[in-house]
Design a protein around this motif. Structure first.
Motif, PDB file in Angstrom:
ATOM      1  N   ASN A 107       0.808  -1.212   0.000  1.00 45.52           N
ATOM      2  CA  ASN A 107       0.000   0.000   0.000  1.00 45.52           C
ATOM      3  C   ASN A 107       0.846   1.268   0.000  1.00 45.52           C
ATOM      4  N   ARG A 108       2.107   1.127   0.414  1.00 46.15           N
ATOM      5  CA  ARG A 108       2.962   2.304   0.563  1.00 46.15           C
ATOM      6  C   ARG A 108       4.410   1.917   0.308  1.00 46.15           C
ATOM      7  N   LEU A 109       5.110   2.808  -0.387  1.00 49.49           N
ATOM      8  CA  LEU A 109       6.550   2.677  -0.572  1.00 49.49           C
ATOM      9  C   LEU A 109       7.194   3.929  -0.009  1.00 49.49           C
ATOM     10  N   GLU A 110       8.380   3.761   0.571  1.00 45.14           N
ATOM     11  CA  GLU A 110       9.075   4.913   1.143  1.00 45.14           C
ATOM     12  C   GLU A 110      10.565   4.784   0.933  1.00 45.14           C
ATOM     13  N   LEU A 111      11.226   5.930   1.008  1.00 39.49           N
ATOM     14  CA  LEU A 111      12.675   5.980   0.842  1.00 39.49           C
ATOM     15  C   LEU A 111      13.194   7.249   1.490  1.00 39.49           C
ATOM     16  N   GLU A 112      14.504   7.288   1.660  1.00 37.88           N
ATOM     17  CA  GLU A 112      15.179   8.486   2.160  1.00 37.88           C
ATOM     18  C   GLU A 112      16.270   8.864   1.186  1.00 37.88           C
ATOM     19  N   VAL A 113      16.491  10.166   1.044  1.00 41.73           N
ATOM     20  CA  VAL A 113      17.490  10.677   0.110  1.00 41.73           C
ATOM     21  C   VAL A 113      18.125  11.928   0.716  1.00 41.73           C
ATOM     22  N   TYR A 114      19.413  12.100   0.470  1.00 47.52           N
ATOM     23  CA  TYR A 114      20.100  13.295   0.958  1.00 47.52           C
ATOM     24  C   TYR A 114      19.686  14.498   0.112  1.00 47.52           C
ATOM     25  N   ASP A 115      19.570  15.643   0.752  1.00 45.94           N
ATOM     26  CA  ASP A 115      19.084  16.834   0.046  1.00 45.94           C
ATOM     27  C   ASP A 115      20.008  17.289  -1.080  1.00 45.94           C
ATOM     28  N   PHE A 116      21.273  16.914  -1.048  1.00 48.65           N
ATOM     29  CA  PHE A 116      22.192  17.309  -2.124  1.00 48.65           C
ATOM     30  C   PHE A 116      22.102  16.386  -3.341  1.00 48.65           C
ATOM     31  N   ASN A 117      21.355  15.304  -3.237  1.00 50.44           N
ATOM     32  CA  ASN A 117      21.239  14.346  -4.340  1.00 50.44           C
ATOM     33  C   ASN A 117      20.057  14.737  -5.240  1.00 50.44           C
ATOM     34  N   GLU A 118      20.233  15.845  -5.934  1.00 51.82           N
ATOM     35  CA  GLU A 118      19.154  16.419  -6.735  1.00 51.82           C
ATOM     36  C   GLU A 118      18.705  15.485  -7.857  1.00 51.82           C
ATOM     37  N   ILE A 171      16.362  12.942  -6.329  1.00 45.25           N
ATOM     38  CA  ILE A 171      15.095  13.570  -5.939  1.00 45.25           C
ATOM     39  C   ILE A 171      14.205  13.769  -7.165  1.00 45.25           C
ATOM     40  N   ARG A 172      14.780  14.223  -8.269  1.00 44.33           N
ATOM     41  CA  ARG A 172      14.009  14.380  -9.514  1.00 44.33           C
ATOM     42  C   ARG A 172      13.486  13.031 -10.003  1.00 44.33           C
ATOM     43  N   CYS A 173      14.316  12.018  -9.929  1.00 44.92           N
ATOM     44  CA  CYS A 173      13.911  10.669 -10.336  1.00 44.92           C
ATOM     45  C   CYS A 173      12.709  10.208  -9.516  1.00 44.92           C
ATOM     46  N   TYR A 174      12.814  10.301  -8.207  1.00 48.66           N
ATOM     47  CA  TYR A 174      11.746   9.821  -7.334  1.00 48.66           C
ATOM     48  C   TYR A 174      10.462  10.618  -7.558  1.00 48.66           C
ATOM     49  N   ALA A 175      10.574  11.923  -7.709  1.00 50.23           N
ATOM     50  CA  ALA A 175       9.392  12.756  -7.954  1.00 50.23           C
ATOM     51  C   ALA A 175       8.725  12.364  -9.275  1.00 50.23           C
TER      52      ALA A 175
END
Length: 184
Positions: free
Chosen positions: A126-137, A140-144
């Protein structure tokens, strides 16, 4: 596990002959900079072999796939559900593209989409989650682009290269994923 073919990559099973490719990135500072602190110290050959053996035998807490070239099945990286909470139907994702030469070609985005489809359609999560460092732009674009949204920020949570960075928590719900799919 099934093989999941995409347009340019497939998600396939781990193999013993993936070891040299995994060894290539586990101690590469350009790659592990973006990964968790389990890569803070050098990884010995035996540790990498033990990890691969656990994946091959299904003895790891995680379940995952090698990201491979669709035509040749050559190793590009890996994407795993590092922890699945079956009661609550939640999976936590980890992904790595194993060489800088394979970055920026959309392989990670395609692999994420294949894994997300598998997790929601076949595993009924029902849900997927992950963590990413803020400098890994790039990540972040990929996940979005795969539908993940920022749900939280752990300020100055990670210390790397002499400074503190935020850790962004992202999640994707099956209901949100369905809105962009023709899924039942």
């Amino acid at each position: 596990m099934p093989r999941l073919p995409g347009t340019n990559v497939m998600l396939r099973e781990y193999r013993r002959d993936d070891l040299p490719w995994i060894r290539q990135w586990v101690n590469d500072p350009a790659i592990v900079l973006h990964l968790s602190d389990i890569f803070l110290y050098p990884h010995a050959q035996e540790a990498t072999e033990a990890y691969l053996e656990a994946m091959l035998e299904g003895k790891s807490d995680g379940r995952g796939f090698v990201i491979a070239d669709l035509a040749t099945e050559a190793y590009i990286g890996q994407v795993n559900l590092d922890a699945i909470d079956w009661k609550n139907r939640v999976g936590k994702i980890g992904i790595v593209i194993g060489s800088t030469e394979h970055m920026g070609h959309g392989f990670g985005t395609e692999a994420m989409r294949l894994l997300v489809d598998f997790a929601f359609r076949e595993l009924n999560l029902n849900r997927l989650e992950l963590e990413v460092y803020d400098f890994n732009e790039r990540a972040i674009r990929c996940y979005a682009s795969c539908g993940f949204v920022q749900e939280g920020r752990l300020r100055e949570r990670q210390y790397k290269n002499g400074r503190y960075f935020d850790v962004i928590q992202m999640g994707l719900l099956k209901s949100d994923w369905k809105k962009g799919k023709d899924a039942p």
